[in-house]
Design a protein around this motif. Sequence first.
Motif, PDB file in Angstrom:
ATOM      1  N   UNK A 192      22.700 -13.997   3.268  1.00 39.79           N
ATOM      2  CA  UNK A 192      23.279 -13.162   4.318  1.00 39.79           C
ATOM      3  C   UNK A 192      23.161 -11.698   3.933  1.00 39.79           C
ATOM      4  N   UNK A 193      22.515 -10.912   4.797  1.00 36.54           N
ATOM      5  CA  UNK A 193      22.267  -9.500   4.500  1.00 36.54           C
ATOM      6  C   UNK A 193      21.578  -8.856   5.692  1.00 36.54           C
ATOM      7  N   UNK A 194      21.437  -7.548   5.618  1.00 36.16           N
ATOM      8  CA  UNK A 194      20.563  -6.822   6.527  1.00 36.16           C
ATOM      9  C   UNK A 194      19.192  -6.781   5.871  1.00 36.16           C
ATOM     10  N   UNK A 195      18.180  -7.155   6.633  1.00 36.79           N
ATOM     11  CA  UNK A 195      16.822  -7.219   6.117  1.00 36.79           C
ATOM     12  C   UNK A 195      15.996  -6.081   6.686  1.00 36.79           C
ATOM     13  N   UNK A 196      15.234  -5.432   5.798  1.00 37.79           N
ATOM     14  CA  UNK A 196      14.430  -4.282   6.177  1.00 37.79           C
ATOM     15  C   UNK A 196      12.972  -4.490   5.774  1.00 37.79           C
ATOM     16  N   UNK A 197      12.081  -4.062   6.629  1.00 37.17           N
ATOM     17  CA  UNK A 197      10.696  -3.992   6.183  1.00 37.17           C
ATOM     18  C   UNK A 197      10.409  -2.550   5.772  1.00 37.17           C
ATOM     19  N   UNK A 198       9.433  -2.403   4.908  1.00 37.40           N
ATOM     20  CA  UNK A 198       9.103  -1.097   4.353  1.00 37.40           C
ATOM     21  C   UNK A 198       7.608  -0.998   4.124  1.00 37.40           C
ATOM     22  N   UNK A 199       7.112   0.234   4.231  1.00 44.89           N
ATOM     23  CA  UNK A 199       5.713   0.489   3.989  1.00 44.89           C
ATOM     24  C   UNK A 199       5.526   1.738   3.153  1.00 44.89           C
ATOM     25  N   UNK A 200       4.382   1.788   2.474  1.00 38.74           N
ATOM     26  CA  UNK A 200       4.106   2.956   1.659  1.00 38.74           C
ATOM     27  C   UNK A 200       3.831   4.150   2.555  1.00 38.74           C
ATOM     28  N   UNK A 201       4.458   5.280   2.193  1.00 38.97           N
ATOM     29  CA  UNK A 201       4.247   6.514   2.945  1.00 38.97           C
ATOM     30  C   UNK A 201       3.333   7.470   2.187  1.00 38.97           C
ATOM     31  N   UNK A 202       3.601   7.656   0.884  1.00 37.28           N
ATOM     32  CA  UNK A 202       2.791   8.601   0.138  1.00 37.28           C
ATOM     33  C   UNK A 202       3.378   8.891  -1.220  1.00 37.28           C
ATOM     34  N   UNK A 222       5.451  10.893  -2.356  1.00 39.77           N
ATOM     35  CA  UNK A 222       6.856  11.284  -2.476  1.00 39.77           C
ATOM     36  C   UNK A 222       7.805  10.154  -2.089  1.00 39.77           C
ATOM     37  N   UNK A 223       7.298   8.952  -2.022  1.00 41.96           N
ATOM     38  CA  UNK A 223       8.155   7.807  -1.738  1.00 41.96           C
ATOM     39  C   UNK A 223       9.272   7.706  -2.765  1.00 41.96           C
ATOM     40  N   UNK A 224      10.442   7.296  -2.306  1.00 40.43           N
ATOM     41  CA  UNK A 224      11.600   7.273  -3.189  1.00 40.43           C
ATOM     42  C   UNK A 224      11.945   5.892  -3.714  1.00 40.43           C
ATOM     43  N   UNK A 225      11.273   4.864  -3.215  1.00 43.69           N
ATOM     44  CA  UNK A 225      11.604   3.495  -3.617  1.00 43.69           C
ATOM     45  C   UNK A 225      10.381   2.832  -4.214  1.00 43.69           C
ATOM     46  N   UNK A 226      10.576   2.187  -5.351  1.00 43.82           N
ATOM     47  CA  UNK A 226       9.500   1.476  -6.050  1.00 43.82           C
ATOM     48  C   UNK A 226       9.867   0.013  -6.155  1.00 43.82           C
ATOM     49  N   UNK A 268       8.234   4.455   1.563  1.00 46.29           N
ATOM     50  CA  UNK A 268       8.915   5.600   2.149  1.00 46.29           C
ATOM     51  C   UNK A 268       9.167   5.444   3.631  1.00 46.29           C
ATOM     52  N   UNK A 269       8.521   4.450   4.237  1.00 45.02           N
ATOM     53  CA  UNK A 269       8.783   4.146   5.647  1.00 45.02           C
ATOM     54  C   UNK A 269       9.661   2.901   5.727  1.00 45.02           C
ATOM     55  N   UNK A 270      10.672   2.957   6.595  1.00 41.65           N
ATOM     56  CA  UNK A 270      11.632   1.869   6.717  1.00 41.65           C
ATOM     57  C   UNK A 270      11.895   1.540   8.177  1.00 41.65           C
TER      58      UNK A 270
END
Length: 125
Positions: A90-100, A102-106, A113-115
């Motif tokens: 049980x959670x909120x699910x997010x998709x993500x894509x590489x932006x460039x 300066x992305x903040x999530x690894x 960087x796109x959510x």
Amino acid sequence: QVQLVESGGGSVQAGGSLRLSCAASGYTSSSNCMAWFRQTPGKQRVGLAVIRRDGTTFYADSVKGRFTISQDNAKNTLYLQMNSLGPEDTAMYYCAGRAGPYDSTWFAGCTFGYWGQGTQVTVSS
């Protein structure tokens, strides 16, 4: 303008399945790392599954063997097939894509960087 729009969340009983979708616009998902994350209230967003440009995938231990990430290049859509769901999913699910650069999530060798806006999954016991 890049948009990632998730759908497919909902309520399901333990042991059930759901398939999440993430439709991308202004962005070619197959040319970038794409991933699914989830987040519960008060906790950090956690990476679940990645699909890289070369098609290879990676799964967090918590979902390995139960979840499958895939994408339909023609539809520019990312999927997450979730089986054998339990209340802990049980959670909120997010998709993500590489932006460039300066992305903040690894996660799993990729940066993001796109959510999307998220889709809620609730699993009852």
